[in-house]
Design a protein around this motif. Structure first.
Motif, PDB file in Angstrom:
ATOM      1  N   PHE A 131      42.673  16.192  17.423  1.00  0.00           N
ATOM      2  CA  PHE A 131      42.183  14.972  18.047  1.00  0.00           C
ATOM      3  C   PHE A 131      42.259  13.800  17.068  1.00  0.00           C
ATOM      4  O   PHE A 131      42.671  12.690  17.444  1.00  0.00           O
ATOM      5  CB  PHE A 131      40.746  15.162  18.532  1.00  0.00           C
ATOM      6  CG  PHE A 131      40.173  13.956  19.225  1.00  0.00           C
ATOM      7  CD1 PHE A 131      40.669  13.565  20.468  1.00  0.00           C
ATOM      8  CD2 PHE A 131      39.160  13.203  18.646  1.00  0.00           C
ATOM      9  CE1 PHE A 131      40.146  12.447  21.118  1.00  0.00           C
ATOM     10  CE2 PHE A 131      38.640  12.090  19.283  1.00  0.00           C
ATOM     11  CZ  PHE A 131      39.139  11.712  20.527  1.00  0.00           C
ATOM     12  N   ILE A 132      41.875  14.042  15.828  1.00  0.00           N
ATOM     13  CA  ILE A 132      41.963  12.986  14.822  1.00  0.00           C
ATOM     14  C   ILE A 132      43.423  12.574  14.623  1.00  0.00           C
ATOM     15  O   ILE A 132      43.737  11.379  14.519  1.00  0.00           O
ATOM     16  CB  ILE A 132      41.341  13.453  13.490  1.00  0.00           C
ATOM     17  CG1 ILE A 132      39.825  13.604  13.655  1.00  0.00           C
ATOM     18  CG2 ILE A 132      41.662  12.484  12.358  1.00  0.00           C
ATOM     19  CD1 ILE A 132      39.130  14.196  12.445  1.00  0.00           C
ATOM     20  N   TYR A 133      44.317  13.553  14.593  1.00  0.00           N
ATOM     21  CA  TYR A 133      45.739  13.241  14.447  1.00  0.00           C
ATOM     22  C   TYR A 133      46.212  12.372  15.614  1.00  0.00           C
ATOM     23  O   TYR A 133      46.937  11.388  15.416  1.00  0.00           O
ATOM     24  CB  TYR A 133      46.562  14.525  14.396  1.00  0.00           C
ATOM     25  CG  TYR A 133      48.059  14.274  14.358  1.00  0.00           C
ATOM     26  CD1 TYR A 133      48.698  13.986  13.155  1.00  0.00           C
ATOM     27  CD2 TYR A 133      48.818  14.292  15.523  1.00  0.00           C
ATOM     28  CE1 TYR A 133      50.071  13.734  13.119  1.00  0.00           C
ATOM     29  CE2 TYR A 133      50.183  14.039  15.496  1.00  0.00           C
ATOM     30  CZ  TYR A 133      50.793  13.765  14.290  1.00  0.00           C
ATOM     31  OH  TYR A 133      52.151  13.501  14.266  1.00  0.00           O
ATOM     32  N   ALA A 134      45.809  12.725  16.823  1.00  0.00           N
ATOM     33  CA  ALA A 134      46.220  11.961  18.000  1.00  0.00           C
ATOM     34  C   ALA A 134      45.697  10.533  17.944  1.00  0.00           C
ATOM     35  O   ALA A 134      46.408   9.581  18.294  1.00  0.00           O
ATOM     36  CB  ALA A 134      45.739  12.658  19.269  1.00  0.00           C
ATOM     37  N   LYS A 135      44.466  10.361  17.501  1.00  0.00           N
ATOM     38  CA  LYS A 135      43.877   9.020  17.417  1.00  0.00           C
ATOM     39  C   LYS A 135      44.561   8.169  16.343  1.00  0.00           C
ATOM     40  O   LYS A 135      44.705   6.952  16.508  1.00  0.00           O
ATOM     41  CB  LYS A 135      42.381   9.132  17.111  1.00  0.00           C
ATOM     42  CG  LYS A 135      41.553   9.701  18.249  1.00  0.00           C
ATOM     43  CD  LYS A 135      41.406   8.726  19.403  1.00  0.00           C
ATOM     44  CE  LYS A 135      40.448   7.611  19.063  1.00  0.00           C
ATOM     45  NZ  LYS A 135      40.252   6.679  20.212  1.00  0.00           N
ATOM     46  N   LEU A 136      44.990   8.809  15.261  1.00  0.00           N
ATOM     47  CA  LEU A 136      45.631   8.077  14.175  1.00  0.00           C
ATOM     48  C   LEU A 136      47.117   7.826  14.429  1.00  0.00           C
ATOM     49  O   LEU A 136      47.744   7.036  13.720  1.00  0.00           O
ATOM     50  CB  LEU A 136      45.466   8.839  12.851  1.00  0.00           C
ATOM     51  CG  LEU A 136      44.043   8.935  12.295  1.00  0.00           C
ATOM     52  CD1 LEU A 136      44.009   9.834  11.069  1.00  0.00           C
ATOM     53  CD2 LEU A 136      43.506   7.543  11.943  1.00  0.00           C
ATOM     54  N   ASN A 137      47.664   8.499  15.425  1.00  0.00           N
ATOM     55  CA  ASN A 137      49.088   8.348  15.767  1.00  0.00           C
ATOM     56  C   ASN A 137      49.226   8.033  17.250  1.00  0.00           C
ATOM     57  O   ASN A 137      49.779   8.827  18.024  1.00  0.00           O
ATOM     58  CB  ASN A 137      49.866   9.618  15.412  1.00  0.00           C
ATOM     59  CG  ASN A 137      49.879   9.899  13.930  1.00  0.00           C
ATOM     60  OD1 ASN A 137      50.763   9.458  13.201  1.00  0.00           O
ATOM     61  ND2 ASN A 137      48.887  10.657  13.462  1.00  0.00           N
ATOM     62  N   PRO A 138      48.720   6.866  17.677  1.00  0.00           N
ATOM     63  CA  PRO A 138      48.706   6.536  19.109  1.00  0.00           C
ATOM     64  C   PRO A 138      50.092   6.426  19.722  1.00  0.00           C
ATOM     65  O   PRO A 138      50.252   6.613  20.930  1.00  0.00           O
ATOM     66  CB  PRO A 138      47.968   5.193  19.154  1.00  0.00           C
ATOM     67  CG  PRO A 138      48.173   4.601  17.789  1.00  0.00           C
ATOM     68  CD  PRO A 138      48.158   5.778  16.855  1.00  0.00           C
ATOM     69  N   GLY A 139      51.105   6.131  18.914  1.00  0.00           N
ATOM     70  CA  GLY A 139      52.454   6.042  19.462  1.00  0.00           C
ATOM     71  C   GLY A 139      53.003   7.375  19.899  1.00  0.00           C
ATOM     72  O   GLY A 139      53.890   7.439  20.760  1.00  0.00           O
ATOM     73  N   GLN A 140      52.481   8.424  19.334  1.00  0.00           N
ATOM     74  CA  GLN A 140      52.908   9.770  19.695  1.00  0.00           C
ATOM     75  C   GLN A 140      51.801  10.528  20.390  1.00  0.00           C
ATOM     76  O   GLN A 140      52.020  11.182  21.397  1.00  0.00           O
ATOM     77  CB  GLN A 140      53.342  10.534  18.437  1.00  0.00           C
ATOM     78  CG  GLN A 140      53.836  11.948  18.709  1.00  0.00           C
ATOM     79  CD  GLN A 140      54.162  12.694  17.428  1.00  0.00           C
ATOM     80  OE1 GLN A 140      53.477  12.513  16.417  1.00  0.00           O
ATOM     81  NE2 GLN A 140      55.189  13.512  17.450  1.00  0.00           N
TER      82      GLN A 140
END
Length: 384
Positions: A202-211
């Protein structure tokens, strides 16, 4: 001294001697499989994934900074949750403004629904991911809602965040828990390993909104987290979550094109990789290639999952770890992977040449339990 003991001695000399790591030698030894025990695999993967520099003297500084940064991510994204804690009076659920707190809530909820579903089915044949972790995150027991408690399934219509184009059916065999039950609740203050993986994703998704999060990323992070969380070294094991986040992020930066549909036709896109694999097979074994062509078995039917998930679903977890010992030595993240895929096809060529369409499809989508080292040797011999 046995050959295995000699290999362990040589490996430890590379990994633990003073001075800088000899990366070339480390890769050569890792290809043959990293010896079990003494934290060798955990430490080697941190190096191969670019988390630890080759200079041992800088390790303590690097990990201290990275772990502090990850704690900051947890505080800002999970604990503070700015979208939820900064309500705007004029805001409402139907507000179309992309900066609306409600819009952010809906997006987060949709992502969490998919992540939550995916992490719960990580390697269902083993109990590890459902067990409580030894070092739960500091937020556990602090009154902060756990991510899976934030998933509001009753009010939102689920929209899969799986990668569009080829479809989740080609990514997953969709394993189910025995009896269909969910994971059992844990004692208060505990959290399961799958909850840790959910937080990282989830943290990864939030930090990489383009992906964002794409279905299948859970299968990429699974082996990394397992290796780190089972490290024999207590200090490394205690920080498995933070270290895994950065190693996963580094790996995803190398293979991110696999998960972005708009890049399918780029040289590093998944469609072009399958075209390349098809040409490699035609050159390496025209008879097998012709059979697949005649039977109408196209690369996306099996190779999409093989390539995009780095073969993490084709073998048992212990075999995946041995396979990744070799795959992670390849800086391109795809050249050796494709050689291994060709080797896998060669090792079942007799069956492929005699089976009918249905049997071949089953064989390719449920690859037999061939020894991993035999596959790697075949891949290596094909290049020499």
């Amino acid at each position: 001294m046995t050959s295995y003991q000699e290999r362990v001695k040589q490996f430890d000399k590379i990994l633990y001697s003073d001075g800088k790591i000899d990366l070339k030698s480390l890769k050569e030894k890792s290809y043959r499989g990293i010896p079990e025990g003494n934290g060798r695999r955990s430490l080697t993967w941190r190096i191969l994934l670019g988390y630890l520099p080759l200079d041992r003297d800088s390790w303590s500084t690097v990990v201290e900074q990275k772990r502090a940064l990850y704690k900051q991510f947890v505080d800002e994204i999970i604990v503070q949750n700015p979208e939820a804690n900064s309500p705007v009076i004029e805001d409402h659920p139907l507000n179309p403004n992309p900066n609306s707190n409600w819009q952010n809530f809906f997006k987060d909820n949709e992502v969490l629904l998919q992540i939550d579903k995916d992490v719960r089915r990580l390697y269902p044949d083993i109990s590890f991911f459902s067990q409580p972790c030894e070092f739960p995150n500091q937020i556990v027991g602090s009154g902060i809602d756990r991510l899976h408690h934030r998933v509001n399934q009753s009010q939102l219509e689920v929209q899969s965040s799986s990668r569009k184009g080829f479809g989740p059916s080609l990514l997953y065999s969709a394993p189910k828990k025995k009896g269909g039950e969910d994971y059992a609740p844990l004692t208060k203050g505990d959290e399961a390993h799958w909850e840790v993986v959910e937080r990282i994703l989830f943290i990864y998704a939030k930090l990489n909104p383009g992906q964002g999060y794409v279905q299948g990323m859970n299968e990429i992070i699974g082996p990394i987290y397992y290796v780190f969380a089972t490290d024999s070294n207590t200090e490394w094991r205690e920080h498995a979550e933070a270290d895994c986040f950065f190693c996963f992020t580094n790996l995803m930066s190398d293979i991110r094109d696999f998960f972005i549909k708009t890049l399918d036709d780029s040289p590093t896109g998944i469609r072009m990789l399958m075209v390349r694999l098809d040409k490699m097979l035609e050159s390496a074994d025209s008879a097998v290639h012709n059979v697949l062509q005649t039977q109408g078995i196209k690369m996306p039917y099996f190779a999409f999952r093989w390539l995009s998930l780095m073969l993490s679903q084709e073998f048992s977890l212990p075999d995946v770890l041995s396979l990744w010992d070799a795959l992670l030595t390849d800086d391109t993240r795809c050249d050796l992977l494709m050689d291994v895929c060709i080797a896998m096809l060669k090792l079942i060529r007799n069956e492929l040449l005699t089976n009918d369409f249905a049997t071949n499809m089953k064989l390719l989508q449920n690859y037999p339990g061939i020894d991993i080292m035999a596959i790697l040797e075949q891949a290596k011999s094909s290049k020499t």
